[in-house]
Design a protein around this motif. Structure first.
Motif, short mmCIF file in Angstrom:
data_model
loop_
_atom_site.label_atom_id
_atom_site.label_comp_id
_atom_site.label_asym_id
_atom_site.label_seq_id
_atom_site.Cartn_x
_atom_site.Cartn_y
_atom_site.Cartn_z
N LYS A 2 80.83 -3.09 61.25
CA LYS A 2 82.14 -3.35 61.83
C LYS A 2 83.13 -2.25 61.47
O LYS A 2 83.91 -1.80 62.30
CB LYS A 2 82.66 -4.71 61.37
CG LYS A 2 84.00 -5.09 61.96
CD LYS A 2 84.44 -6.46 61.48
CE LYS A 2 85.77 -6.84 62.06
NZ LYS A 2 86.20 -8.19 61.59
N GLU A 3 83.07 -1.79 60.22
CA GLU A 3 83.98 -0.73 59.79
C GLU A 3 83.75 0.55 60.58
O GLU A 3 84.71 1.20 61.01
CB GLU A 3 83.77 -0.46 58.29
CG GLU A 3 84.68 0.60 57.74
CD GLU A 3 84.43 0.85 56.26
OE1 GLU A 3 84.39 2.03 55.88
OE2 GLU A 3 84.26 -0.13 55.51
N CYS A 5 82.49 0.77 63.59
CA CYS A 5 82.94 0.52 64.97
C CYS A 5 84.47 0.56 65.05
O CYS A 5 85.02 1.11 66.01
CB CYS A 5 82.39 -0.81 65.47
SG CYS A 5 80.62 -0.72 65.84
N GLN A 6 85.14 0.01 64.07
CA GLN A 6 86.60 0.09 64.08
C GLN A 6 87.06 1.53 63.98
O GLN A 6 88.04 1.92 64.61
CB GLN A 6 87.18 -0.74 62.94
CG GLN A 6 87.07 -2.22 63.18
CD GLN A 6 87.49 -3.06 61.98
OE1 GLN A 6 87.27 -2.69 60.83
NE2 GLN A 6 88.08 -4.22 62.27
N PHE A 40 81.44 -4.35 70.03
CA PHE A 40 80.78 -4.83 68.81
C PHE A 40 81.74 -5.67 67.98
O PHE A 40 81.41 -6.79 67.57
CB PHE A 40 80.25 -3.66 67.97
CG PHE A 40 79.59 -4.12 66.71
CD1 PHE A 40 78.23 -4.38 66.69
CD2 PHE A 40 80.32 -4.31 65.54
CE1 PHE A 40 77.61 -4.83 65.53
CE2 PHE A 40 79.71 -4.76 64.38
CZ PHE A 40 78.36 -5.01 64.36
N VAL A 41 82.94 -5.15 67.75
CA VAL A 41 83.92 -5.86 66.92
C VAL A 41 84.31 -7.19 67.58
O VAL A 41 84.31 -8.24 66.93
CB VAL A 41 85.16 -4.99 66.65
CG1 VAL A 41 86.26 -5.78 65.97
CG2 VAL A 41 84.77 -3.77 65.81
N GLN A 44 81.32 -9.63 67.51
CA GLN A 44 81.03 -10.11 66.16
C GLN A 44 82.06 -11.16 65.74
O GLN A 44 81.71 -12.19 65.15
CB GLN A 44 81.01 -8.97 65.16
CG GLN A 44 80.63 -9.45 63.76
CD GLN A 44 80.73 -8.37 62.72
OE1 GLN A 44 81.74 -7.68 62.64
NE2 GLN A 44 79.69 -8.24 61.91
N GLU A 45 83.33 -10.91 66.05
CA GLU A 45 84.36 -11.89 65.70
C GLU A 45 84.14 -13.21 66.45
O GLU A 45 84.32 -14.28 65.87
CB GLU A 45 85.74 -11.31 65.99
CG GLU A 45 86.12 -10.22 65.00
CD GLU A 45 87.41 -9.49 65.34
OE1 GLU A 45 88.02 -9.77 66.38
OE2 GLU A 45 87.80 -8.61 64.53
#
Length: 101
Positions: A2-3, A5-6, A40-41, A44-45
């Motif tokens: 996630k990091e 992707c962010q 992705f983010v 995932q959330e």
């Protein structure tokens, strides 16, 4: 993941990536990476909400929107998967915590 992707989602160009990625990415950073990273983010959330929020409800439109988002991310991946930056992105997903040290 996630990091990473962010980080890609926020990047306005290859030069705006953190140094450990900036040195590996070949400009220009393809826009598909931002869309994949955002998907992705967001997905995932949504998965975390579905798994851990017993009161969460997803209506048909929400679900169809998430399915469309995932399909577009796969389409974007098919466009860029053979580009050199794709290897950097995949390596970052796997090794980011080591690279930052």
């Amino acid at each position: 993941m996630k990091e990473v992707c962010q980080t890609y989602w926020r990047a306005t160009a290859a030069s705006s990536l953190p140094r450990h990625l900036n040195q590996l990415v070949m400009p220009p950073l393809e826009p598909e990476f931002k869309r994949i990273a955002n998907a992705f983010v967001e997905l995932q959330e949504a998965r975390h909400t579905a798994d851990y929020d017993a009161g969460a409800l997803f209506d048909r439109n929400d679900v169809l929107q998430k399915i469309d988002l995932a399909e577009r991310a796969f389409s974007d991946w098919n466009i860029i998967k053979s580009k050199p930056n794709a290897n950097v992105f995949l390596a970052a997903l796997l090794l980011n915590s080591l690279w930052r040290k």
